[in-house]
Scaffold this active site. Structure first.
Site, PDB file in Angstrom:
ATOM      1  N   SER A  40     -18.973 -35.049 -39.949  1.00  0.00           N
ATOM      2  CA  SER A  40     -19.196 -35.050 -38.637  1.00  0.00           C
ATOM      3  C   SER A  40     -20.679 -34.705 -38.404  1.00  0.00           C
ATOM      4  CB  SER A  40     -18.499 -35.546 -37.265  1.00  0.00           C
ATOM      5  OG  SER A  40     -18.118 -33.983 -37.142  1.00  0.00           O
ATOM      6  N   LYS A  53     -32.692 -43.502 -31.638  1.00  0.00           N
ATOM      7  CA  LYS A  53     -32.948 -42.715 -32.479  1.00  0.00           C
ATOM      8  C   LYS A  53     -33.438 -41.500 -31.823  1.00  0.00           C
ATOM      9  CE  LYS A  53     -37.483 -42.381 -34.525  1.00  0.00           C
ATOM     10  NZ  LYS A  53     -38.287 -43.312 -35.845  1.00  0.00           N
ATOM     11  N   THR A 103     -22.806 -40.505 -41.037  1.00  0.00           N
ATOM     12  CA  THR A 103     -21.583 -39.614 -40.650  1.00  0.00           C
ATOM     13  C   THR A 103     -21.145 -39.873 -38.931  1.00  0.00           C
ATOM     14  OG1 THR A 103     -20.615 -37.842 -40.065  1.00  0.00           O
ATOM     15  CG2 THR A 103     -23.293 -37.665 -39.631  1.00  0.00           C
ATOM     16  N   TYR A 104     -20.457 -39.720 -38.306  1.00  0.00           N
ATOM     17  CA  TYR A 104     -20.696 -39.833 -36.987  1.00  0.00           C
ATOM     18  C   TYR A 104     -20.489 -38.790 -36.430  1.00  0.00           C
ATOM     19  CZ  TYR A 104     -16.005 -37.651 -37.842  1.00  0.00           C
ATOM     20  OH  TYR A 104     -14.732 -36.363 -38.254  1.00  0.00           O
TER      21      TYR A 104
END
Length: 112
Positions: free
Chosen positions: A24, A8, A56-57
């Site tokens: 992204s 995180k 998203t990535y």
């Protein structure tokens, strides 16, 4: 299988929003490595300012202190918003004394 928080980044400041990119979240390589994310890994992004939540990535950049939302996700944030970026992992059981990799950033996207 249990889905558990892996990594995180807390209170990252959105530095850019690029609608014309295919999609992204672009994150500085040093932050990616520090928190244990991987390029192209799926992440959940939560905008603290407006409550938006989306997946998203990760895309890596060598530029320092960058948090840039791209493509459609760029419409869900405003430059300057605070976001939380989270990745999860699947485990058979939670290991004893498990701790996720968590970093908290200041207003310049530096680890505090």
């Amino acid at each position: 299988m249990i889905e558990i928080l892996q990594s995180k980044i807390h209170k990252a400041v959105v530095t850019d929003a690029n609608i014309n990119y295919e999609g992204s979240i672009t994150i500085s390589a040093d932050l990616i490595k520090l928190v244990g994310l991987y390029e192209f890994q799926k992440v959940l992004v939560v905008d603290i300012n407006n409550g938006q939540r989306f997946e998203t990535y990760v895309i890596e950049t060598a530029d320092p202190n960058v948090i840039c939302l791209n493509g459609a996700a760029a419409r869900l944030v405003t430059v300057g918003d605070l976001v939380i970026i989270m990745a999860f992992a699947y485990v058979d059981s939670v290991p004893t004394n498990y701790k996720a990799n968590i970093i908290i950033l200041n207003n310049d996207n530096e680890v505090i």
